[in-house]
Design a protein around this motif. Structure first.
Motif, PDB file in Angstrom:
ATOM      1  N   SER A  77      -2.668   1.391   4.238  1.00 57.56           N
ATOM      2  CA  SER A  77      -2.820  -0.054   4.110  1.00 57.56           C
ATOM      3  C   SER A  77      -1.637  -0.806   4.713  1.00 57.56           C
ATOM      4  N   TYR A  79      -0.484  -3.357   3.570  1.00 56.34           N
ATOM      5  CA  TYR A  79       0.349  -3.834   2.462  1.00 56.34           C
ATOM      6  C   TYR A  79       1.421  -2.811   2.087  1.00 56.34           C
ATOM      7  N   CYS A  80       1.267  -1.607   2.594  1.00 59.31           N
ATOM      8  CA  CYS A  80       2.295  -0.580   2.397  1.00 59.31           C
ATOM      9  C   CYS A  80       3.371  -0.641   3.487  1.00 59.31           C
ATOM     10  N   ARG A  83       6.111  -4.629   5.554  1.00 60.25           N
ATOM     11  CA  ARG A  83       6.992  -5.229   4.549  1.00 60.25           C
ATOM     12  C   ARG A  83       8.395  -5.411   5.109  1.00 60.25           C
ATOM     13  N   THR A  89       7.506  -0.990  -1.841  1.00 62.27           N
ATOM     14  CA  THR A  89       6.086  -0.727  -1.578  1.00 62.27           C
ATOM     15  C   THR A  89       5.448   0.291  -2.516  1.00 62.27           C
ATOM     16  N   SER A  92       1.987  -0.565  -3.941  1.00 63.53           N
ATOM     17  CA  SER A  92       0.958  -0.590  -2.901  1.00 63.53           C
ATOM     18  C   SER A  92       0.560   0.826  -2.472  1.00 63.53           C
TER      19      SER A  92
END
Length: 267
Positions: A77, A79-80, A83, A89, A92
């Motif tokens: 993802s 979202y991992c 960043r 993380t 996530s």
């Protein structure tokens, strides 16, 4: 676990309109495209997981569509990986792993962590991130592959860090991103982004021959002569699994390129 030492060539995803009538036979139902692709190739990257979580039922359906020995690699993802500080993380990562990937069972290949071209190498940050990547999930062994796209990663320190955590550095063949040939895990992973539409197989015969030779050498646990390596070679792992994906470039040629590589590396 199956015995290591197999070369798998594949593509990213399986739903792409220009493949209909070129790779997929005319009249093939869209619902049957994965079954067809999995019967012809050795692996497929699942990229939809980068954008959103999938349902466990979807992973189970994909598993059942593929033959024994086939592997799905899964893109982590965004979202991992997207960043400012990767040390934040952890939650996530847990959410990404918990979406149902275990449903793939023994057809689960490496997890593929792609970082933005603007992400620079910070040894402490990346060391903490790699330490968060679990070796197992729901009783299934996990392998991790890293695709980095900033020149700051082209250094021995990054190679040694990846080797310490048994994470493979993805060898990217691209005009846009740096290429790192050092092998840092008990498997190898390459993404070939240079296909050309005017060539039926995406890559010229000579280049496919060269990549096939590289794959065979990696599979033996060795490293090819020629590339400029960043660090001394690590411990010889015995035989390695090898994953080579034809991605982007002239995407319409990706299946033909993968099949051409499979023909060259038939074992």
């Amino acid at each position: 676990m199956t015995e290591k030492g197999r070369i798998r060539a594949g593509i990213g995803g399986w739903t792409y309109k220009p493949w209909r009538g070129t790779f997929y036979p005319k009249g093939l139902r869209q619902a049957d495209e994965l079954d067809y692709a999995a019967s012809r190739l050795g692996a497929i990257e699942i990229n939809g997981t980068y954008y959103r979580l999938q349902k466990p039922e979807s992973f189970a359906k994909w598993r059942d569509a593929a033959p024994d020995g086939f592997k799905f690699t899964i893109k982590a993802s965004r979202y991992c990986t997207n960043r400012k500080d990767l040390r934040e993380t952890g939650e996530s990562i847990e959410k990404f792993l918990g979406q149902g990937i275990a449903e793939l069972g023994d057809k689960l290949g490496p997890l593929f962590w792609q970082f933005m071209p603007t992400k620079k190498f910070d040894p402490e940050e990346f060391g903490a991130f790699l330490a968060m990547l679990p070796k197992k999930h729901a009783g299934i062994e996990l392998r991790h592959a890293l695709e980095v796209r900033h020149e700051s990663f082209v250094c021995a320190e990054f190679v040694e860090l990846a080797r310490t955590h048994d994470a493979a550095i993805i060898c990217a063949h691209s005009e846009k991103y740096p290429r790192i040939d050092d092998q840092t895990a008990d498997f190898s992973y390459a993404r070939l982004l240079g296909a050309r539409e005017e060539i039926d197989t995406g890559y010229p015969e000579s280049e496919l021959d060269a990549w096939a030779a590289t794959a065979r050498t990696w599979c033996k646990g060795q490293r090819p002569d020629g590339p400029a390596y960043l660090a001394p070679d690590g411990p010889v792992p015995g035989r390695r699994d090898v994953y080579m994906f034809f991605i982007n470039g002239a995407k319409v040629r990706a299946p033909a390129a993968a099949e051409a590589l499979i023909a060259r590396t038939a074992q």
